[in-house]
Structures are given as structure tokens and as C-alpha cells.
Design a protein around this motif. Sequence first.
Motif, mmCIF file in Angstrom:
data_model
loop_
_atom_site.group_PDB
_atom_site.id
_atom_site.type_symbol
_atom_site.label_atom_id
_atom_site.label_comp_id
_atom_site.label_asym_id
_atom_site.label_seq_id
_atom_site.Cartn_x
_atom_site.Cartn_y
_atom_site.Cartn_z
ATOM 1 N N PHE A 101 81.355 52.104 59.518
ATOM 2 C CA PHE A 101 81.674 53.198 58.889
ATOM 3 C C PHE A 101 81.955 52.299 57.297
ATOM 4 C CE2 PHE A 101 83.928 57.389 59.206
ATOM 5 C CZ PHE A 101 83.723 57.605 57.777
ATOM 6 N N ASN A 102 80.869 52.711 56.510
ATOM 7 C CA ASN A 102 80.802 51.979 55.134
ATOM 8 C C ASN A 102 81.505 52.789 54.089
ATOM 9 O OD1 ASN A 102 79.313 51.960 52.408
ATOM 10 N ND2 ASN A 102 79.365 49.974 53.139
ATOM 11 N N HIS A 103 82.614 52.301 53.480
ATOM 12 C CA HIS A 103 83.478 53.013 52.499
ATOM 13 C C HIS A 103 83.070 52.458 51.186
ATOM 14 C CE1 HIS A 103 86.465 54.700 55.466
ATOM 15 N NE2 HIS A 103 85.879 53.528 55.833
ATOM 16 N N GLY A 104 81.984 51.868 50.838
ATOM 17 C CA GLY A 104 81.529 51.352 49.674
ATOM 18 C C GLY A 104 80.839 50.144 49.529
ATOM 19 N N VAL A 105 80.023 49.844 48.888
ATOM 20 C CA VAL A 105 79.114 48.471 48.848
ATOM 21 C C VAL A 105 79.619 47.534 47.903
ATOM 22 C CG1 VAL A 105 76.667 47.887 48.649
ATOM 23 C CG2 VAL A 105 77.126 49.859 49.548
ATOM 24 N N PRO A 106 80.754 46.843 47.978
ATOM 25 C CA PRO A 106 81.386 46.140 46.731
ATOM 26 C C PRO A 106 80.166 45.243 46.130
ATOM 27 C CG PRO A 106 81.961 45.195 49.065
ATOM 28 C CD PRO A 106 81.303 46.552 49.207
ATOM 29 N N THR A 134 77.996 56.148 55.765
ATOM 30 C CA THR A 134 78.648 55.778 54.608
ATOM 31 C C THR A 134 79.088 57.007 53.747
ATOM 32 O OG1 THR A 134 78.088 54.469 52.453
ATOM 33 C CG2 THR A 134 76.285 56.005 53.262
ATOM 34 N N VAL A 135 79.996 56.466 53.042
ATOM 35 C CA VAL A 135 80.908 57.781 52.175
ATOM 36 C C VAL A 135 80.249 58.640 51.168
ATOM 37 C CG1 VAL A 135 83.184 56.846 53.213
ATOM 38 C CG2 VAL A 135 82.204 56.368 50.836
ATOM 39 N N SER A 136 79.229 57.992 50.714
ATOM 40 C CA SER A 136 78.299 58.690 49.760
ATOM 41 C C SER A 136 76.955 58.442 49.769
ATOM 42 C CB SER A 136 78.876 58.037 48.527
ATOM 43 O OG SER A 136 78.053 58.479 47.170
ATOM 44 N N GLY A 149 65.502 48.016 56.801
ATOM 45 C CA GLY A 149 64.749 49.386 56.513
ATOM 46 C C GLY A 149 64.657 50.381 57.638
ATOM 47 N N ARG A 150 64.556 49.695 59.027
ATOM 48 C CA ARG A 150 64.516 50.544 60.042
ATOM 49 C C ARG A 150 65.758 51.077 60.595
ATOM 50 N NH1 ARG A 150 60.928 46.392 63.706
ATOM 51 N NH2 ARG A 150 62.643 45.086 62.680
ATOM 52 N N LYS A 151 66.807 50.424 60.298
ATOM 53 C CA LYS A 151 68.180 50.926 60.853
ATOM 54 C C LYS A 151 68.413 52.326 60.411
ATOM 55 C CE LYS A 151 70.659 48.172 62.947
ATOM 56 N NZ LYS A 151 71.130 48.285 64.353
ATOM 57 N N ASN A 152 69.324 52.887 61.327
ATOM 58 C CA ASN A 152 69.673 54.362 61.174
ATOM 59 C C ASN A 152 70.920 54.377 60.225
ATOM 60 O OD1 ASN A 152 70.157 56.903 61.413
ATOM 61 N ND2 ASN A 152 70.660 57.155 63.574
ATOM 62 N N ILE A 153 70.724 54.742 58.888
ATOM 63 C CA ILE A 153 71.907 54.634 58.077
ATOM 64 C C ILE A 153 71.722 55.836 57.234
ATOM 65 C CG2 ILE A 153 72.550 53.528 55.750
ATOM 66 C CD1 ILE A 153 70.741 51.148 56.406
ATOM 67 N N GLN A 154 72.974 56.630 57.452
ATOM 68 C CA GLN A 154 73.249 58.113 57.149
ATOM 69 C C GLN A 154 74.358 58.257 56.194
ATOM 70 O OE1 GLN A 154 71.187 60.518 57.981
ATOM 71 N NE2 GLN A 154 69.938 59.496 59.697
ATOM 72 N N ALA A 155 74.494 59.181 55.323
ATOM 73 C CA ALA A 155 75.495 59.561 54.500
ATOM 74 C C ALA A 155 76.125 60.468 54.932
ATOM 75 C CB ALA A 155 75.254 59.837 53.085
ATOM 76 N N ILE A 156 77.449 60.497 54.968
ATOM 77 C CA ILE A 156 78.550 61.617 55.331
ATOM 78 C C ILE A 156 78.219 62.916 54.125
ATOM 79 C CG2 ILE A 156 80.787 62.441 55.626
ATOM 80 C CD1 ILE A 156 81.494 59.623 56.301
ATOM 81 N N LEU A 157 78.206 63.997 54.696
ATOM 82 C CA LEU A 157 77.856 65.077 53.817
ATOM 83 C C LEU A 157 78.882 66.033 53.840
ATOM 84 C CD1 LEU A 157 74.209 65.999 55.544
ATOM 85 C CD2 LEU A 157 74.885 64.634 53.379
ATOM 86 N N GLU A 263 83.073 51.507 43.626
ATOM 87 C CA GLU A 263 83.804 52.186 44.520
ATOM 88 C C GLU A 263 82.724 52.947 45.554
ATOM 89 O OE1 GLU A 263 87.016 52.982 45.053
ATOM 90 O OE2 GLU A 263 87.918 51.926 43.272
ATOM 91 N N GLY A 264 83.324 53.053 46.842
ATOM 92 C CA GLY A 264 82.471 53.873 47.817
ATOM 93 C C GLY A 264 82.364 55.362 47.460
ATOM 94 N N PHE A 265 83.470 55.989 47.003
ATOM 95 C CA PHE A 265 83.722 57.384 46.731
ATOM 96 C C PHE A 265 84.294 57.539 45.240
ATOM 97 C CE2 PHE A 265 85.569 61.652 47.448
ATOM 98 C CZ PHE A 265 84.253 62.317 47.257
ATOM 99 N N GLY A 266 85.781 57.305 45.539
ATOM 100 C CA GLY A 266 86.531 57.552 44.520
ATOM 101 C C GLY A 266 87.811 58.619 44.937
ATOM 102 N N TYR A 267 88.473 58.460 45.782
ATOM 103 C CA TYR A 267 89.547 59.096 46.482
ATOM 104 C C TYR A 267 90.477 59.883 45.672
ATOM 105 C CZ TYR A 267 90.152 61.549 51.294
ATOM 106 O OH TYR A 267 90.087 62.315 52.121
ATOM 107 N N THR A 268 90.971 58.982 44.508
ATOM 108 C CA THR A 268 91.927 59.430 43.607
ATOM 109 C C THR A 268 91.485 60.380 42.906
ATOM 110 O OG1 THR A 268 91.468 57.493 42.356
ATOM 111 C CG2 THR A 268 93.300 57.453 44.121
ATOM 112 N N LEU A 269 90.153 60.375 42.607
ATOM 113 C CA LEU A 269 89.644 61.360 41.664
ATOM 114 C C LEU A 269 89.547 62.685 42.334
ATOM 115 C CD1 LEU A 269 86.427 59.227 40.095
ATOM 116 C CD2 LEU A 269 88.513 60.070 38.931
ATOM 117 N N LEU A 270 89.024 62.817 43.644
ATOM 118 C CA LEU A 270 88.994 64.004 44.292
ATOM 119 C C LEU A 270 90.570 64.613 44.640
ATOM 120 C CD1 LEU A 270 87.595 65.767 46.251
ATOM 121 C CD2 LEU A 270 88.049 64.367 48.163
#
Length: 348
Positions: A101-106, A134-136, A149-157, A263-270
Motif C-alpha cells: 500500500f504505497n502512500h507516495g514515492v519519496p 497507490t493513493v494517487s 512493468g509487468r506488476k499489477n500496480i493500481q491507483a486507488i480511485l 507527497e503521495g496525496f496531501g491529506y492536510t489539503l483535503l
Amino acid sequence: MKSIYVHLSPSDEFSKKFLFNSAINPIDRVYYFNLGKSGYKNIAGLKKHSFISEVYRYIAFLWGAGKLDRKNMVVFCHTTRYALAGIVLSKIFGVGKVIYFNHGVPYIGYSGIMRYILKYLEMLNVCCSDLVLTVSSSMLPFLKKGICGRKNIQAILPGSSSGLPEEYYVASSSLKENSATEKTIFVYAGRFQRRKGVYLLLEAWKEHQRRCKDDELWMCGFVVSPENSTVVDAPGVRCLGYVDDMEKIYEQADVVVNCSWHEGFGYTLLEGAAKGCCILSADIPGPNIIFSKWMRSQLFESMNASELSLRMTEFSQNKKRLYCAKILSLRSAKRFLDSKIRYPGVTS
């Protein structure tokens, strides 16, 4: 048989903020382990756990679960720094599904050797797991490029780890509309770290304060210490320390600012936007998905203190524009209601 969901996160505070309202937990059998820094107090105020003790506790949990239950488990390993230990342990014990569960790519916020270390760690997390969430959506290119490249990588919608409940949002009719002479309150919520853009924000603030002397900058999420006291000692700056109830802060504020390098998403902004604040952010992957196409003036070039200062002054001196930005921010935030969050590969 129902799945058993297990979350391995850095701390109880992290779980409380990002996971407990999550739509991936609509079932009874959900367990939490904190494979992060030692010294975090747990939510119920009970005994603190170290990383080693939590690893032992997780191993004992897997050992006692039995082969059938382990095959039925879905384990979520959270954040770049702390996921790998949980992924490896889960694989050793034959857990049915291991999700990074990726919360950002530092690594995108660094250069030099630190960038390579963080990217290599990201590669290990991705390649050793069965599914990556991933969160974004703006994180996807950085997770896929040169990793696997073949990995199942999905963004939360549509984005974020869990969204916000409907009751958190203010009504449009209750938005604060400032008079032309009223001061503007800016808020920074986060740790006092260079990567969070604190020094850049204070540099921009000093420039802005010369033009708008009555404005205030409220800083939350850290305590003033000998190391940072001279940096935050500026006109109009109020350091509020650790704040348990940020809702009250957002309700009094006008603008929430994010200056992070990454930032992975920016929760304080939301959270700020949901409470009726104008949001202002560095134009970086992650937070930029919160901003609709009508909100481009609320983004500034990353690491550009002069541009940030000008944006702050524009909103402070033009209260009608500020009010319009609050409306747009609230509308955009409503896209991230917790009831709208979907986890590809986990829930329908």
C-alpha cells in the motif's frame, strides 16, 4: 470463508488517521500491527511497542493462524520505508495475498545517493508483493518506470487512502467570506522538516508579510525547540504545537499551504478544503490531483519561494478571489468522499 484483513503500518496514529475509515475494512476480522518506529503510543493509550516486539507479535499471529487462515489472509503493508519487513515475513509464512500500500514515492523529491536508495527500496516493495495500491494516479508512472512493468500496480480511485466522511464537510452556505480589511489566516500542518518545505514557506512568508502586515501564519505539528526557534521567530507566525483537533483550526483559517518536495496525496489539503479553506500547494505529483482545471492559480512552482509569496499576497489582497477559491476547493474535495473510494483488485 471471509478474508482476514491485516494492516502493517508505521504507527497507531497512522492507522487511526488513514485506515480506520477505509472502505477496505467492511468486515469483522481486521488486525493491525505497527512495524514502524518505536516509541509511538497506541490509540487506546496502552503500552508502547518497539519494532522488534511488533515483529515478534506478527510472527506469533501468523504462526497461530494456521495454514488455512493464512491462505485466506489479505495483508496490507504500508509506506515505502516500513513495508518491506512485513512483505518478506508474509511471503515466508505463505500468506494468500500481500499488498504493498504505497502512500507516495519519496525518491522523486531527492537527488544523489538518497534518490537511488529510496528508488531501490521502492523496487523491492513492488517486486516482492502481489499487488500494489497507490493513493494517487500521479504516482503510477514513478512506480512503473524502471521498476517492474509487468506488476499489477493500481491507483486507488479517485485518490487518497480512505477519503473523508460526509459529516466532515462544511456546507457551501457556511463558507467564511472575509471583508476587504480583514486579516487572512494561513495554516501549515506538518512536521518541521526541510523536505516538508518549512524553510521555503517561512522565506515566502517574510516577503508576504512586508506587503500584508496583519496576516497570520499558524504552524501546527511540531514544537518550538532551540534548533528551530530562530527560524520561526517572524512577524505574524504563531506556533501552535501538536493539535489534537485540527478541525477547529481549519474552521478559523482561510488558506492551507503545502510546500513539500514530495507527497503521495496531501491529506492536510483535503481536510482544509473540506472545511472551507482555500488550498495552496506546490505543483508536484500527488497533491496536484486534488486541484481541478479551474484551480491552476492555487498551484505554484515547487521550491519557488517568490512565486509562493506572490500567490499568498494575491489571495490576501483580493478577498473576492479568495472566496471563489474556497468554493472551488470545497467542490473539488467532495470528489474524495469516503463512500466514493474504490480499491482496484481488492473491492468492487
